[in-house]
Design an enzyme around this catalytic site. Structure first.
Site, PDB file in Angstrom:
ATOM      1  N   HIS A  87       0.815  -1.222   0.000  1.00 25.32           N
ATOM      2  CA  HIS A  87       0.000   0.000   0.000  1.00 25.32           C
ATOM      3  C   HIS A  87       0.850   1.274   0.000  1.00 25.32           C
ATOM      4  O   HIS A  87       0.323   2.352  -0.252  1.00 25.32           O
ATOM      5  CB  HIS A  87      -1.062  -0.025   1.112  1.00 25.32           C
ATOM      6  CG  HIS A  87      -0.582   0.227   2.511  1.00 25.32           C
ATOM      7  ND1 HIS A  87      -0.339  -0.776   3.413  1.00 25.32           N
ATOM      8  CD2 HIS A  87      -0.341   1.382   3.171  1.00 25.32           C
ATOM      9  CE1 HIS A  87       0.031  -0.254   4.569  1.00 25.32           C
ATOM     10  NE2 HIS A  87       0.039   1.052   4.445  1.00 25.32           N
ATOM     11  N   ASP A 223       1.141  -7.748   2.209  1.00 25.83           N
ATOM     12  CA  ASP A 223       1.250  -6.299   1.988  1.00 25.83           C
ATOM     13  C   ASP A 223       2.720  -5.855   1.877  1.00 25.83           C
ATOM     14  O   ASP A 223       3.262  -5.229   2.775  1.00 25.83           O
ATOM     15  CB  ASP A 223       0.548  -5.557   3.134  1.00 25.83           C
ATOM     16  CG  ASP A 223       0.254  -4.111   2.785  1.00 25.83           C
ATOM     17  OD1 ASP A 223       0.847  -3.594   1.815  1.00 25.83           O
ATOM     18  OD2 ASP A 223      -0.562  -3.484   3.478  1.00 25.83           O
ATOM     19  N   SER A 651       3.886   2.257   8.329  1.00 19.43           N
ATOM     20  CA  SER A 651       3.631   1.263   7.289  1.00 19.43           C
ATOM     21  C   SER A 651       4.909   0.981   6.520  1.00 19.43           C
ATOM     22  O   SER A 651       5.571   1.902   6.059  1.00 19.43           O
ATOM     23  CB  SER A 651       2.589   1.785   6.306  1.00 19.43           C
ATOM     24  OG  SER A 651       1.327   1.705   6.887  1.00 19.43           O
TER      25      SER A 651
HETATM   26  N1  ARG Z   1      -4.592   0.271   7.456  1.00 18.51           N
HETATM   27  C1  ARG Z   1      -3.300   0.354   6.854  1.00 18.51           C
HETATM   28  C2  ARG Z   1      -2.567   1.579   7.306  1.00 18.51           C
HETATM   29  O1  ARG Z   1      -3.130   2.620   7.510  1.00 18.51           O
HETATM   30  C3  ARG Z   1      -3.376   0.425   5.371  1.00 18.51           C
HETATM   31  C4  ARG Z   1      -3.807  -0.810   4.765  1.00 18.51           C
HETATM   32  C5  ARG Z   1      -4.039  -0.655   3.288  1.00 18.51           C
HETATM   33  N2  ARG Z   1      -4.944  -1.689   2.856  1.00 18.51           N
HETATM   34  C6  ARG Z   1      -6.193  -1.475   2.453  1.00 18.51           C
HETATM   35  N3  ARG Z   1      -6.975  -2.501   2.261  1.00 18.51           N
HETATM   36  N4  ARG Z   1      -6.651  -0.276   2.233  1.00 18.51           N
HETATM   37  O2  ARG Z   1      -1.362   1.561   7.421  1.00 18.51           O
END
Ligand code: ARG
Length: 761
Positions: A87, A223, A651
């Site tokens: 992401h 991811d 992330s």
């Molecule tokens: N929740 C994660 C974050 O803010 C991002 C994940 C991205 N994946 C998704 N399905 N939108 O770091």
């Protein structure tokens, strides 16, 4: 033994000080004795200098900031290879994709350097050094100074300090405030901009579970993505060039294929963006009753509108993929945060802290003098501002920052006015050229039809939620008078005629620029008026009360607590440490600390685009063809969790073992603790990580990236009993291929750090 001792200390600690052993995103450059002792107790084998040093290569040299603070990455090879989240490179991958060559959907894997794809507008920064500049910055703030003057003086000082640390443009310095204006630190970065895509899994792996699984455990998402830093022949940052070559880093992480077990030490270094751990009970009220519901509704409407168009058209789906994912992520975050704040009654916990603080202040005349007004100021701020928050939020998210048109047309209007004011023909020609390029750039990721839908829906939502007398005057003067309140009709005219949309109108203006064209352009007028409207509401925000109140409250709170407290996250490098750990999500519901590929097959659903699985992967998983990537039980571990304290911006951060070797990549937080950015939840809060063995399984078996598997350096644990012989090396659960890798060596980071410690320039 150590663990038991730690638990006893931790329990003793938590009873007396209400502290969790693992809360805290600590500054890497200033790990204090308490933290380091705690880290050692949990199992850390490194010295503070092996984590952060300016004299020797160390872990900090392998941790990179992506795009000035959006995400984190880690250097994993001597050739500048970076691992981060899927992401985090999502937008870049989308930009490199077309409907016919869709890397986002199908994945991408470069088999050699020359197949790697330059990602436009991507930046990767290394932290060179950190310096405490509190004394110098605060020397310009005198007692009794008006807040506005104080802000100005401090901002000027911060600028001066960064200015003199640029080293002729080699570095990018940045001074940041910590503890709400109580401390200041200088961060010096070196930034690379020739960044290339090395590989990414198909979306059905990299975003498996989609928005349904997002912010949730148990998780089965791969991811991750891989990018590479390129440098000039001197190994220095340079704009993209075919002559650039892979960057040689000072230090890179070794990969540990042993996997994790419950209770294992783990730590994460990276760039957490923002937390609000010092927020007061009043701030919680503002979030729950004011900002969050308005934000959730506005973002929800935008997403719903985008989705209706994306579902119908593959081109739109690709074009809006990154924008959609980003808003969907934030939208779900705020839903979770609101629920968490309510369910975990964070307000009462904060109120208890405030009561304790008030009592503590009362106990001493000097404290009353220093901190006696702090909570009062914060309360005043909320009394004045909270009634405006709903209006401010709807205005920012439905009007000025609603449809993309609004922001674009407002900026364009300003630029066109500047063009009219410019008398020099040469400069005018240049400006026109720039305007044309900007337009082309904007339209690369813009669909007017889609945006028109958003424009209509968000203006309508604003009108439903905001009382008529609070609405901007253009709604009466233009929307009501000219279009009888019919937003659709107004949108029809604007999206047909406005020169922000119509290319022929735009070109006609450039050929013959006239003020009256701008004045008559309804779209430009509405966009400009909406921006002014939001600005005017914001100008009423009594920020100086908030700032002074928080500065004093946080200073007093730290003094009262007499224990090290971590500063709120602010996109600077931090370290968090803890253990691999399960959690009890609800009564009788205990979540295991790791997931396996069996869960992918369980969740697999071809009728749901969020849960499809590539057919080759199904085959690999069904045949249990895990190769060297299985754990001791023969399972393929996909993700794991630990009680580490991270937030957005982390992330892509490396999850490291006690020796600083890579065991996973952090990518998310869990649903039960979504209020964690405001109050850390020791028993509930977990960081979700993708296991490095699953990453390499996908790279090797699904993406055919043997070259990448071979490029990494693998950690090989020292044998416990006898000296290593080929026979007992084979017993170790690491992939056969990497073990044969010539880069492989079994040194600890300490040794390698010293060995690689030669300045490169
Ligand atoms: N929740 C994660 C974050 O803010 C991002 C994940 C991205 N994946 C998704 N399905 N939108 O770091």
């Amino acid at each position: 033994m150590n663990t038991l001792k730690l638990w006893m200390t931790a329990i003793g600690f938590s009873l007396s000080l209400v502290v969790s052993a693992t809360e805290g995103m600590w500054m890497v450059a200033f790990l204090n004795r308490v933290q380091h002792a705690e880290m050692n107790n949990l199992g850390l084998k490194l010295t503070p200098e092996e984590i952060y040093s300016i004299n020797q290569a160390c872990l900090k040299d392998a941790i990179v900031r992506l795009n000035y603070g959006g995400c984190t990455g880690e250097v994993v090879s001597s050739k500048g290879l970076i691992f981060t989240n899927h992401h985090c490179a999502y937008d870049g991958i989308q930009t490199l994709s077309t409907v016919n060559k869709n890397y986002l959907q199908d994945g991408f894997c470069a088999k050699s350097f020359d197949e790697e794809l330059p990602i436009p507008n991507f930046a990767i920064s290394f932290l060179v050094r950190v310096e405490n500049v509190t004394e110098e910055v605060l020397s310009v703030a005198t007692i009794g100074m008006a807040e506005a003057d104080r802000d100005k003086a401090i901002a000027a000082k911060m600028k001066e300090i960064s200015g003199r640390n640029k080293e002729n443009g080699k570095y990018e310095p940045e001074v940041k405030s910590f503890f709400y204006g109580n401390e200041y630190y200088l961060f010096v970065y070196q930034t690379f901009t020739d960044i290339r895509l090395v590989g990414n899994p198909p979306e059905s792996v990299g975003k498996f579970g989609g928005d349904t699984d997002n912010w949730m455990w148990p998780r089965h998402t791969g991811d991750f993505s891989m990018i590479r830093i390129y440098a000039n022949e001197k190994n220095e940052p340079a704009a993209y060039s075919v002559n650039n070559r892979p960057y040689e880093p000072k230090y890179h992480l070794k990969t540990n294929m042993q996997g994790v077990e419950e209770g294992d030490y783990a730590m994460i270094m990276g760039y957490p963006g923002r937390t609000s751990r010092y927020l007061t009970s009043f701030g919680i009220d503002q979030a729950i009753n004011g900002r969050n519901p308005a934000l959730i509704e506005s973002f929800g409407k935008k997403l719903e509108t985008w989705k209706s168009f994306m579902d119908k058209d593959a081109e739109v789906r690709l074009m809006y993929a990154a924008k959609y994912a980003s808003i969907a992520n934030t939208w779900k975050y705020y839903i979770g945060q609101t629920q968490g704040l309510k369910k975990l009654d964070v307000r009462s916990k904060k109120a208890a802290i405030e009561n304790k603080f008030t009592e503590w202040v009362k106990g001493d005349a000097k404290r009353q003098d220093q901190y006696g007004n702090a909570l009062g100021l914060i309360k005043d701020y909320h009394n004045e501002w909270d009634s405006q928050v709903v209006l401010a939020t709807y205005s920012a998210l439905c009007l000025s920052g609603g449809a993309e048109f609004m922001g674009y047309a407002n900026a364009l209007n300003k630029e066109l006015k500047a063009l009219l004011d410019e008398k020099d023909p040469g400069k005018r020609a240049e400006m026109k050229e720039a305007l044309k390029n900007e337009r082309a750039e904007f339209w690369k990721e813009y669909n007017a039809n889609v945006d028109k839908g958003v424009f209509i829906n968000l203006i309508q939502l604003f009108r439903e939620r905001v009382a008529a007398e609070q609405q901007p005057s253009w709604m009466k003067d233009i929307l009501d008078k000219k279009f009888k309140g019919n937003v659709q009709k107004m949108a029809d005219e604007i999206f047909l005629k406005s020169l922000a949309i119509s290319e022929s109108a735009f070109n006609a203006f450039l050929a013959e620029p006239e003020q009256k064209t701008l004045t008559k352009d309804l779209g430009l007028q509405i966009a400009a008026a909406s921006a002014t409207f939001t600005d005017e509401i914001r100008a009423k925000n009594p920020t100086s009360k908030f700032n002074k109140g928080y500065r004093e409250f946080v200073a007093g709170y730290r003094e009262m607590e007499k224990r090290p407290l971590a500063p709120d996250a602010n996109s600077t490098m931090r370290v968090t440490y803890g253990q691999i750990k399960n959690y009890k999500a609800a009564d009788a519901l205990i979540y295991d600390y790791y997931t396996t590929s069996n869960g992918i097959l369980e969740k697999w659903d071809d009728t749901n685009p969020e849960f499809t699985v590539p057919s080759e992967l199904i085959k690999l998983l069904q045949s249990k063809d895990y190769g060297p990537y299985a754990n001791k039980k023969g399972e393929l571990v996909t993700c794991f969790i630990g009680d580490l304290d991270i937030t957005g911006g982390n992330s892509g951060s490396p999850v490291m073992d006690a020796n600083g070797n890579l065991i996973g990549i952090a990518f998310d937080g869990n649903w039960e603790a979504m209020s964690g950015d405001i109050a850390y939840e020791k028993d509930l809060q977990r960081t979700i990580c993708v296991d490095i063995r699953y990453v390499l399984f996908i790279v090797d078996k699904l993406m055919g990236g043997k070259n990448i598997v071979d490029e990494l350096t693998y950690y090989r644990p020292a044998p416990v009993v006898s000296a290593p012989t080929p026979a007992n090396i084979q017993e170790v659960q690491t992939p056969k291929e990497p073990l044969e890798n010539k880069n492989n060596n079994a040194d600890s980071p300490k040794k390698e750090g010293t060995k690689n410690n030669k300045p490169k320039n």
